[in-house]
Design a protein around this motif. Structure first.
Motif, PDB file in Angstrom:
ATOM      1  N   ARG A 174       0.849  -1.203   0.000  1.00  0.00           N
ATOM      2  CA  ARG A 174       0.000   0.000   0.000  1.00  0.00           C
ATOM      3  C   ARG A 174       0.880   1.247   0.000  1.00  0.00           C
ATOM      4  O   ARG A 174       0.651   2.178  -0.765  1.00  0.00           O
ATOM      5  N   GLU A 175       1.923   1.250   0.852  1.00  0.00           N
ATOM      6  CA  GLU A 175       2.845   2.396   0.888  1.00  0.00           C
ATOM      7  C   GLU A 175       3.560   2.587  -0.450  1.00  0.00           C
ATOM      8  O   GLU A 175       3.685   3.696  -0.957  1.00  0.00           O
ATOM      9  N   GLY A 192       5.305   5.975  -0.883  1.00  0.00           N
ATOM     10  CA  GLY A 192       6.670   5.471  -0.721  1.00  0.00           C
ATOM     11  C   GLY A 192       6.871   4.856   0.655  1.00  0.00           C
ATOM     12  O   GLY A 192       5.976   4.862   1.500  1.00  0.00           O
ATOM     13  N   ARG A 193       8.073   4.294   0.870  1.00  0.00           N
ATOM     14  CA  ARG A 193       8.262   3.446   2.036  1.00  0.00           C
ATOM     15  C   ARG A 193       9.721   3.393   2.466  1.00  0.00           C
ATOM     16  O   ARG A 193      10.624   3.353   1.628  1.00  0.00           O
ATOM     17  N   PHE A 226      14.819   5.082   1.708  1.00  0.00           N
ATOM     18  CA  PHE A 226      13.463   5.416   1.322  1.00  0.00           C
ATOM     19  C   PHE A 226      13.212   5.005  -0.123  1.00  0.00           C
ATOM     20  O   PHE A 226      13.979   5.356  -1.021  1.00  0.00           O
ATOM     21  N   ILE A 227      12.156   4.208  -0.347  1.00  0.00           N
ATOM     22  CA  ILE A 227      11.795   3.779  -1.696  1.00  0.00           C
ATOM     23  C   ILE A 227      10.643   4.658  -2.172  1.00  0.00           C
ATOM     24  O   ILE A 227       9.604   4.720  -1.501  1.00  0.00           O
ATOM     25  N   ASP A 228      10.835   5.314  -3.303  1.00  0.00           N
ATOM     26  CA  ASP A 228       9.774   6.171  -3.830  1.00  0.00           C
ATOM     27  C   ASP A 228       8.516   5.365  -4.116  1.00  0.00           C
ATOM     28  O   ASP A 228       8.590   4.210  -4.549  1.00  0.00           O
ATOM     29  N   GLY A 229       7.360   5.967  -3.900  1.00  0.00           N
ATOM     30  CA  GLY A 229       6.098   5.316  -4.215  1.00  0.00           C
ATOM     31  C   GLY A 229       5.729   5.527  -5.676  1.00  0.00           C
ATOM     32  O   GLY A 229       6.331   6.344  -6.383  1.00  0.00           O
TER      33      GLY A 229
END
Lengths: 491, 491
Positions: free
Chosen positions: A213-214, A219-220, A227-230
């Motif tokens: 969902r993030e 992102g997450r 940090f991984i971009d959404g």
């Protein structure tokens, strides 16, 4: 006198990323492959064995604008200019065969194949550049009955190799349902956003519902703190994907109802659900209950590659990992329906579906559960050599034992040191050693040493027990075979 | 409208000199390898499976002063500069393993291995660049008991795969005896003349006694009319070689006596004869008579390569060649004792002896005699599809048959044309087809079509017989499995 130095000696080394298999590792794999072949054969599949070598153009990894083929395959150029390569999977050779022999092969063509494939990748712990694949595919059938057949066969196969019912689950999903979900979200066939969503879904196994969902929205932070971009969807937009992934319910009927809600009015989505429904009915008609095969939309592995049904076999028992933590054993086989298998060669699309079993993982699972490793690992009875001149007698003893079906051999090293002979028997995991010196020969008897019992006594016994030598018995020469038989049978 | 031309399609072709194996060809080989492995295992041999890829330096074909390795192997250079290659036999990898794991392996080390090897040679009719080898070797035993063990094992193996006693012969010779003969002729260890004599002896199989006599002396007109220069020995000088080659007599004792005469006072020759005598006594003690294993100095294949005992297994029955002429089937396995297996790597000489079975030739022999090709080639029972909507019922029928151990499948092509379904069954060599249309389903019955009987009737029957349709019977649905079972059992 100094000796002239000869040429450097070659190194005796397995090439990096390759390994050798000894003894029971070979036997156990070969027995497993035999058991799998038996199930495949009973389902009407025909064996195919292509050569390890293919032309690079048939494999389809050659880029015409570079001098050397792409990484990932082992390839070389022949003197006539042709590039050859080792196969990297079993699907590319099947495509070549299906195109080359399309006028001779029955259609549909059910085939299975088992053997090594090669990957020119950086080796790592437990990752080798040669490993076994064991595939079954049906080429030329558009019916999902073909997919259902393979799922049932997969369940039968797992039971045939020693995974009991309850310890595995074949989970089935369908790419078309996902396509329907994406359609309701307004994500078009080839759009970039669609690809991003597909890549994100692929992380469902690891990231879970909240994580996906993030990733679909803002992102997450991953486990390493990066940090991984959404993908940038709104929470509402992401919801159909989440609904799809989590739509599994207690019964197939409920799961299918949840999916119908998730795909809304999408035609392709409805088609996917109809396919799942048909597969469920085929499985039920054959008696495969939900304890063996179930519809599960959370199966995402390969969902980006396959075009219709997708399936995965999972072992559901827990094992201890290298750090002693309990974890699920996980996936041992996967497959699905794919198009364009033969199209590269002929221009004609041919529907196909298939499964690939990870033989080495399956072996590891059976070993972890202690379900293999008995008989195959037992060494031969060793007939020791007390008297070099009576070699013919010793060979006759070994031959008698073999003729009775008992694995047996004569010690063939230098017999001078008797201790070495017993050390050898120990290294071979021999259950029994036979001893006949001049005295025994004159008396018409042989000594039979129970090495398994002997090892236990050496560890546990009191001095008294040890002195009584219960692990060594003398029998008439004529009773040799019967006496050994008794020990091997544990009597 | 003219369509834009896409990129050229890849050719769907097996690479030159390679081939694909289908169906029973795969099954029959795998069954034969299983039977061989069983015999080897019972003799105490351990399986070994090395990877197909070795470093070129371990294979020993790399010449440091050329850019590319020698012809004969498939080799390629890695990005790190190392050369890798496909193994060209099973002995080179064994040497590498024996050196690499010398501290861990039992000694003597008995191992067997079976798998493909690759040769980068010009392919020809029946000559492929990938083929199977099946080897057994004992590393680290200097005793000729090891050679005798392998000869006995070879006889057992041939019987286990279906060559009855009387249809094969394991013939044993010894290189040291030949060395003795050459010594009596004054031919020194490394002389050029000695090499010429060795090369000439190698032609004994083809040229025979008279031919070899000519070739050792003044020369010979060969079959094509070309003159082959002789070695230049006098007739007297050539005689010991001829005496050696033709010394086989009715009994091993007589043969050995003939050999003792041929080697005169040579010590190495006497040693070779002692070895043959020892082997003969080991064989006799195990009950291998001269009908199975015999001393035969006319065995010359590999005599230049091996250092002690040399053996060859020959099938003694006649087959018809491609021109319909009777000829002996000939050799299917060969081996012997060789030194320096491990020395290349470690500097230490390790004695070894072994045998290699030509699996493909052995399969060809069994096929020529009609001893394989039955059960494995039989296709599955095909459940036809009369009514697309009742697929689940058809799958349940196939599943019931399989659960009873019967090979069975549902037709998975487009069911519209029923004739295509029967053509498919024919192509699969199906023994039985199952038919259930709407009427049969309503009546609770199935039609069972005996396709083997049907094919015979179509060929032989009168119109009357044909009309009565004896090959098709109707049975209650509940009797499906039993009725098929009856037909398959020929009842």
């Amino acid at each position: 006198m100094a000796k002239a130095k000869g040429p450097r000696r070659p190194r005796a080394e397995t090439p990096k990323g390759f390994r050798d298999y000894f003894g029971a590792d070979v036997t156990e794999r070969s027995e497993m492959l035999g058991a799998i072949a038996g199930v495949y054969h009973r389902h009407g599949f025909e064996p195919l064995e292509t050569s390890a070598v293919e032309t690079l153009e048939a494999l389809g990894k050659y880029l015409p604008d570079v001098d050397r083929p792409h990484a990932g395959v082992f390839a070389w150029q022949e003197e006539d200019g042709d590039w050859l390569a080792l196969r990297y999977d079993m699907t590319a050779p099947l495509a070549r065969v299906a195109a080359q022999f399309r006028n001779d092969l029955p259609s549909p063509y059910r085939r299975y194949t088992m053997g090594p494939v090669w990957r020119n990748e950086k080796p790592g712990p437990g990752r080798f550049r040669q490993f076994y694949q064991c595939d079954a595919d049906t080429v030329g059938s558009a019916s999902v009955a073909a997919d259902a057949e393979i799922c049932g066969m997969l369940a039968d196969t797992l039971e045939a190799v020693g995974i009991p019912r309850g310890d595995y689950l074949v989970r089935v999903n369908n790419r078309k349902v996902l396509n329907g979900v994406l359609e309701t979200m307004g994500l078009t066939e080839e759009g970039e956003r669609r690809e991003e969503v597909l890549r994100t879904i692929d992380k469902f196994d690891k990231a879970g519902e909240a994580g996906v969902r993030e990733l679909l929205t803002t992102g997450r932070l991953d486990a390493s703190g990066a940090f991984i971009d959404g993908v940038g969807l709104s929470a509402d937009q992401a919801e159909p994907v989440i609904a799809f992934l989590t739509s599994r319910a207690a019964t197939a009927a409920e799961t299918l109802a949840n999916l119908r809600a998730a795909v809304g009015g999408s035609e392709i989505g409805a088609q996917g659900i109809d396919e799942l429904e048909a597969m469920a009915s085929f499985m039920a008609a054959q008696g495969y209950g939900a304890d063996r095969i179930e519809i599960d939309p959370s199966v995402v592995r390969g969902l980006g590659y396959y075009t219709g049904p997708v399936f995965e076999a999972e072992l559901t028992f827990e094992i201890l990992d290298e750090k002693g933590r309990k974890r699920q054993f996980g996936s041992v086989a996967g497959g699905g329906r794919y198009d364009d298998l033969v199209k590269r060669f002929t221009g004609q699309a041919v529907p196909a579906t298939g499964v690939s079993i990870g033989v080495d993982r399956l072996l590891a699972a059976l070993r972890a559960k202690g379900r293999i490793g008995g008989e195959a690992a037992r060494g031969p009875v060793v007939v020791t050599v007390m008297d070099r001149d009576r070699m013919a007698d010793y060979m006759a003893m070994a031959n008698e034992l073999r003729n009775a079906g008992i694995r047996a051999e004569v010690y063939l090293g230098n017999p001078k040191n008797f201790g070495n002979q017993l050390k050898y028997a120990d290294k071979r995991a021999s259950p029994v050693a036979i001893i006949q010196g001049a005295d025994e020969a004159a008396g018409g008897v042989v000594q039979i040493k129970d090495l398994v019992l002997g090892a236990r006594i050496a560890q546990e016994a009191s001095l008294e027990e040890w002195k009584s030598q219960p692990a060594q018995t003398e029998v008439p020469r004529a009773d040799l075979v019967a006496a050994v038989q008794r020990i091997l049978n544990g009597a």
